[in-house]
Motif scaffolding. Structure first.
Motif, PDB file in Angstrom:
ATOM      1  N   GLY A  39       0.818  -1.209   0.000  1.00 30.42           N
ATOM      2  CA  GLY A  39       0.000   0.000   0.000  1.00 30.42           C
ATOM      3  C   GLY A  39       0.848   1.254   0.000  1.00 30.42           C
ATOM      4  N   LYS A  40       1.886   1.272   0.829  1.00 30.85           N
ATOM      5  CA  LYS A  40       2.773   2.441   0.878  1.00 30.85           C
ATOM      6  C   LYS A  40       3.562   2.596  -0.419  1.00 30.85           C
ATOM      7  N   SER A  41       3.936   1.492  -1.026  1.00 36.50           N
ATOM      8  CA  SER A  41       4.634   1.544  -2.311  1.00 36.50           C
ATOM      9  C   SER A  41       3.723   2.140  -3.391  1.00 36.50           C
ATOM     10  N   LYS A  42       2.484   1.700  -3.430  1.00 38.00           N
ATOM     11  CA  LYS A  42       1.511   2.255  -4.383  1.00 38.00           C
ATOM     12  C   LYS A  42       1.222   3.714  -4.075  1.00 38.00           C
ATOM     13  N   GLU A  43       1.252   4.085  -2.795  1.00 38.29           N
ATOM     14  CA  GLU A  43       1.038   5.480  -2.414  1.00 38.29           C
ATOM     15  C   GLU A  43       2.140   6.362  -3.000  1.00 38.29           C
ATOM     16  N   LYS A  44       3.374   5.922  -2.877  1.00 38.30           N
ATOM     17  CA  LYS A  44       4.485   6.681  -3.478  1.00 38.30           C
ATOM     18  C   LYS A  44       4.334   6.751  -4.994  1.00 38.30           C
ATOM     19  N   GLU A  45       3.856   5.646  -5.572  1.00 39.40           N
ATOM     20  CA  GLU A  45       3.666   5.600  -7.026  1.00 39.40           C
ATOM     21  C   GLU A  45       2.601   6.601  -7.479  1.00 39.40           C
ATOM     22  N   PHE A  46       1.449   6.640  -6.806  1.00 38.65           N
ATOM     23  CA  PHE A  46       0.418   7.573  -7.257  1.00 38.65           C
ATOM     24  C   PHE A  46       0.802   9.017  -6.975  1.00 38.65           C
ATOM     25  N   GLU A  47       1.542   9.270  -5.907  1.00 39.86           N
ATOM     26  CA  GLU A  47       1.997  10.636  -5.650  1.00 39.86           C
ATOM     27  C   GLU A  47       2.972  11.100  -6.730  1.00 39.86           C
ATOM     28  N   ASP A  72      -9.290  27.377  -4.753  1.00 37.04           N
ATOM     29  CA  ASP A  72      -7.902  27.731  -5.030  1.00 37.04           C
ATOM     30  C   ASP A  72      -7.109  27.790  -3.723  1.00 37.04           C
ATOM     31  N   SER A  73      -7.623  28.511  -2.743  1.00 37.60           N
ATOM     32  CA  SER A  73      -6.937  28.626  -1.454  1.00 37.60           C
ATOM     33  C   SER A  73      -6.784  27.265  -0.778  1.00 37.60           C
ATOM     34  N   LEU A  74      -7.822  26.451  -0.888  1.00 40.38           N
ATOM     35  CA  LEU A  74      -7.810  25.148  -0.231  1.00 40.38           C
ATOM     36  C   LEU A  74      -6.761  24.224  -0.842  1.00 40.38           C
ATOM     37  N   ILE A  75      -6.694  24.164  -2.165  1.00 41.33           N
ATOM     38  CA  ILE A  75      -5.738  23.248  -2.790  1.00 41.33           C
ATOM     39  C   ILE A  75      -4.303  23.706  -2.537  1.00 41.33           C
ATOM     40  N   LEU A  76      -4.089  25.006  -2.489  1.00 38.24           N
ATOM     41  CA  LEU A  76      -2.745  25.504  -2.162  1.00 38.24           C
ATOM     42  C   LEU A  76      -2.383  25.185  -0.707  1.00 38.24           C
ATOM     43  N   TYR A  77      -3.342  25.327   0.189  1.00 38.57           N
ATOM     44  CA  TYR A  77      -3.104  24.989   1.588  1.00 38.57           C
ATOM     45  C   TYR A  77      -2.778  23.500   1.731  1.00 38.57           C
ATOM     46  N   PHE A  78      -3.602  22.657   1.096  1.00 37.81           N
ATOM     47  CA  PHE A  78      -3.369  21.214   1.177  1.00 37.81           C
ATOM     48  C   PHE A  78      -2.023  20.835   0.560  1.00 37.81           C
ATOM     49  N   ARG A  79      -1.671  21.448  -0.551  1.00 36.65           N
ATOM     50  CA  ARG A  79      -0.383  21.145  -1.195  1.00 36.65           C
ATOM     51  C   ARG A  79       0.782  21.420  -0.234  1.00 36.65           C
ATOM     52  N   ASP A  80       0.655  22.485   0.539  1.00 36.90           N
ATOM     53  CA  ASP A  80       1.747  22.882   1.435  1.00 36.90           C
ATOM     54  C   ASP A  80       1.681  22.263   2.827  1.00 36.90           C
ATOM     55  N   HIS A  81       0.471  21.870   3.287  1.00 38.01           N
ATOM     56  CA  HIS A  81       0.322  21.437   4.682  1.00 38.01           C
ATOM     57  C   HIS A  81      -0.326  20.069   4.898  1.00 38.01           C
ATOM     58  N   ASN A  82      -1.033  19.543   3.919  1.00 40.00           N
ATOM     59  CA  ASN A  82      -1.736  18.270   4.100  1.00 40.00           C
ATOM     60  C   ASN A  82      -1.692  17.503   2.779  1.00 40.00           C
ATOM     61  N   GLN A  84      -1.758  14.359   1.994  1.00 38.22           N
ATOM     62  CA  GLN A  84      -2.727  13.278   1.782  1.00 38.22           C
ATOM     63  C   GLN A  84      -4.028  13.841   1.219  1.00 38.22           C
ATOM     64  N   GLN A  85      -4.508  14.926   1.793  1.00 42.74           N
ATOM     65  CA  GLN A  85      -5.751  15.539   1.324  1.00 42.74           C
ATOM     66  C   GLN A  85      -5.562  16.151  -0.060  1.00 42.74           C
ATOM     67  N   TYR A  86      -4.404  16.722  -0.318  1.00 42.30           N
ATOM     68  CA  TYR A  86      -4.084  17.290  -1.631  1.00 42.30           C
ATOM     69  C   TYR A  86      -4.216  16.226  -2.718  1.00 42.30           C
ATOM     70  N   TYR A  87      -3.559  15.073  -2.508  1.00 44.89           N
ATOM     71  CA  TYR A  87      -3.605  14.010  -3.514  1.00 44.89           C
ATOM     72  C   TYR A  87      -5.007  13.419  -3.655  1.00 44.89           C
ATOM     73  N   GLU A  88      -5.750  13.389  -2.579  1.00 44.54           N
ATOM     74  CA  GLU A  88      -7.115  12.892  -2.667  1.00 44.54           C
ATOM     75  C   GLU A  88      -7.985  13.843  -3.482  1.00 44.54           C
ATOM     76  N   ASP A  89      -7.900  15.131  -3.192  1.00 45.92           N
ATOM     77  CA  ASP A  89      -8.769  16.107  -3.852  1.00 45.92           C
ATOM     78  C   ASP A  89      -8.493  16.255  -5.342  1.00 45.92           C
ATOM     79  N   ILE A  90      -7.221  16.258  -5.754  1.00 45.55           N
ATOM     80  CA  ILE A  90      -6.940  16.455  -7.185  1.00 45.55           C
ATOM     81  C   ILE A  90      -7.429  15.287  -8.031  1.00 45.55           C
TER      82      ILE A  90
END
Length: 183
Positions: A39-47, A72-82, A84-90
């Motif tokens: 699972g962690k290997s696939k996580e690195k792959e999808f990121e 816009d603000s949310l995706i930038l925040y997630f990219r810099d601070h969260n 997991q949520q960034y990759y989920e949302d995009i």
């Protein structure tokens, strides 16, 4: 004993079925490590895949109405601070799909992410199985020892168990007495 090492209580009581519980515990932890690592290997792959195929500037140029928006603000925040949520949302939310190079790339990404999630879910299931094995074996060995009432610790030492149980009663008790013959 079975709460610490499933099967140990059975073996202590002279029951070979404890080997089954030890085996189940081993299988559960091997499964956990296997699925967690996959699972962690696939996580690195999808990121890594998303980092190549999704771009914030492409998303804004394809969707200028989102510039300065809460999305816009949310995706930038997630990219810099969260992350997991960034990759989920995009990959999940429709309004971010314009940042992908193509629909095929987005769908491929979502497939890798689904594989990662499935592997990690299987790892959690393996841990739950180990937990259930511990509880069930502990309760069963307690029932077994209640019927047996004693076990030998050696040639001169014995342990006697006392168990008093009544469902939903306050006077449930568990105890043991160790006796040793002196020569």
């Amino acid at each position: 004993m079975n709460l610490a090492i499933p099967g140990a209580g059975y073996l202590y009581a002279g029951e070979k079925r404890g080997l089954v519980n030890i085996g189940l515990e081993g299988v559960a932890w091997v499964a956990y490590v296997y699925y967690h690592d996959r699972g962690k290997s696939k996580e690195k792959e999808f990121e890594s895949y998303a980092d190549v195929h999704w771009d914030y500037n492409r998303w804004i140029s394809n969707n200028p109405q989102y510039a300065g928006s809460p999305e816009d603000s949310l995706i930038l925040y997630f990219r810099d601070h969260n992350r997991q949520q960034y990759y989920e949302d995009i990959g999940k939310l429709n309004h971010y799909w314009g940042g992908w190079t193509s629909d095929q790339d987005r769908n491929f990404y979502r497939g890798i992410r689904a594989h990662s999630n499935n592997f990690l879910k299987n790892a959690h299931t393996a841990v739950a199985g180990a937990f259930v094995n511990r509880i069930v074996s502990a309760v069963d060995v307690l029932r077994l020892m209640k019927a047996k009432t004693h076990a030998a610790l050696g040639a001169d030492t014995k342990i006697r168990f006392k168990v008093r149980t009544k469902p939903f009663a306050r006077d449930n008790a568990f105890g043991f007495v160790i006796t040793r013959k002196l020569h």
